[in-house]
Design an enzyme around this catalytic site. Structure first.
Site, PDB file in Angstrom:
ATOM      1  N   HIS A 271      33.086  -0.469  58.687  1.00 43.23           N
ATOM      2  CA  HIS A 271      32.774  -0.245  59.919  1.00 43.23           C
ATOM      3  C   HIS A 271      32.138   1.170  60.114  1.00 43.23           C
ATOM      4  CE1 HIS A 271      32.842  -0.681  64.483  1.00 43.23           C
ATOM      5  NE2 HIS A 271      33.358   0.525  64.444  1.00 43.23           N
TER       6      HIS A 271
ATOM      7  N   SER B 235      29.051   1.336  66.445  1.00 43.65           N
ATOM      8  CA  SER B 235      30.228   0.875  66.964  1.00 43.65           C
ATOM      9  C   SER B 235      30.034   0.512  68.520  1.00 43.65           C
ATOM     10  CB  SER B 235      31.338   1.744  66.817  1.00 43.65           C
ATOM     11  OG  SER B 235      32.610   1.089  67.155  1.00 43.65           O
TER      12      SER B 235
ATOM     13  N   ASP C 241      33.590  -4.801  57.442  1.00 41.64           N
ATOM     14  CA  ASP C 241      34.013  -4.424  58.741  1.00 41.64           C
ATOM     15  C   ASP C 241      35.329  -5.098  59.257  1.00 41.64           C
ATOM     16  OD1 ASP C 241      34.200  -3.449  61.407  1.00 41.64           O
ATOM     17  OD2 ASP C 241      31.862  -3.390  61.532  1.00 41.64           O
TER      18      ASP C 241
END
Length: 298
Positions: A245, A167, A213
């Site tokens: 994600h 991330s 995601d």
């Protein structure tokens, strides 16, 4: 006198050659060109499809903690490393968690990669709210700690270093590679960054995104990251199928396989692993799409 000595030496050499070539004579073992060209950075046995998908490799692994009080420029973490010293030094990779997360969210990668012959540093960031540019600097600070001050620095080859992150840590991975071109490999995992273009990067980069995601959608993050990397760069884009994600936060065979293969190929210059990257993997139950440059290292 010198001519006589030279002639005697030549005659002796001729006699020796004749003896070696005589019937029944055993020739001295020659050093093959293959042996001369052997890669000194290869670690572990030749890979197989089963070995690159395994949750553990051939090396026993130990670990040591780095307190935030002992860390400068990052928040501490855990170093995983092969227990043996018989194989010499190992390449190393630092891994950053994402926004609001701690090292526990990417801890599975520590023993998995270390058991394949790497020193792995999963880090905590200074705060869980740190942005990608800060996380990039912290990844580099962690590598500096690992190679210069850590208790396992003697096990690390400081010329073969890489970065990974999830991330915002993935965005930080790109920042780190941009800032330190000497890095040998970078792998952003469902990366997030407001900067979408990375033409400055010269580090071989594997971008991993997820088709489901919704936090860092591939259309606005991983895909433009990959497409903006120089065309001449060794690069690849892996889009996970049926993933989110947060898929990189738990043990994942596809992430493990391709991350390992990328690190082996570029941190260890181990071409035995190129078979898993080229020809380009085809879509499957776990791969939505794969793009990349083949052959690698050309």
């Amino acid at each position: 006198m010198r001519r006589h000595l030279a002639g005697a030496t030549g005659a002796a050499a001729a006699c020796l050659a004749a003896l070696l070539l005589a019937p029944g004579a055993t020739a001295a073992p020659a050093t093959s060109s293959a042996a001369l060209a052997a890669n000194p950075y290869e670690r572990g046995p030749a890979p197989t499809e089963a070995s690159v998908q395994a949750s553990r490799g051939p090396y026993a692994v130990s670990q040591t903690s780095v307190s935030s009080l002992a860390a400068t420029g990052f928040g501490g973490g855990t170093i995983y490393y092969p227990t043996t010293t018989a194989d010499g030094t190992f390449a190393a990779v630092a891994i950053s968690p994402g926004f609001t997360a701690t090292q526990s969210s990417i801890a599975w990668l520590g023993p998995r990669l270390a058991s394949q012959g790497f020193v792995v540093f999963t880090i905590d960031t200074l705060t869980t709210m740190d942005q990608p540019d800060s996380r990039g600097r912290q990844l580099l600070a962690a590598l500096d700690h690992l190679t210069q001050r850590s208790t396992v620095r003697g096990r690390v080859d400081a010329t073969r270093l890489g970065v990974m992150g999830h991330s915002m840590g993935g965005g930080g991975t790109l920042e780190a590679a941009k800032s330190r071109p000497s890095l040998k490999a970078a792998i952003p995992l469902t990366g997030w960054n407001t900067d979408k273009t990375w033409p400055e990067i010269s580090t071989p980069t594997l971008v991993i995104g997820a088709d489901g995601d919704t936090i860092a959608p591939v259309a606005t993050h991983s895909e433009p990251f990959y497409e903006s990397l120089p065309a001449s760069l060794d690069k690849a884009y892996l889009e996970l199928n049926g993933a989110s994600h947060f898929t990189p936060n738990t043990s994942d065979t596809t992430i493990g396989k391709y991350s390992l293969s990328w690190l082996k190929r570029f941190l260890d210059n181990d071409t035995r692993y190129e078979q898993f990257l080229c020809p380009l993997p085809r879509p499957s139950l776990t791969i939505e799409e794969y793009r990349g440059s083949c052959p690698l290292g050309s």
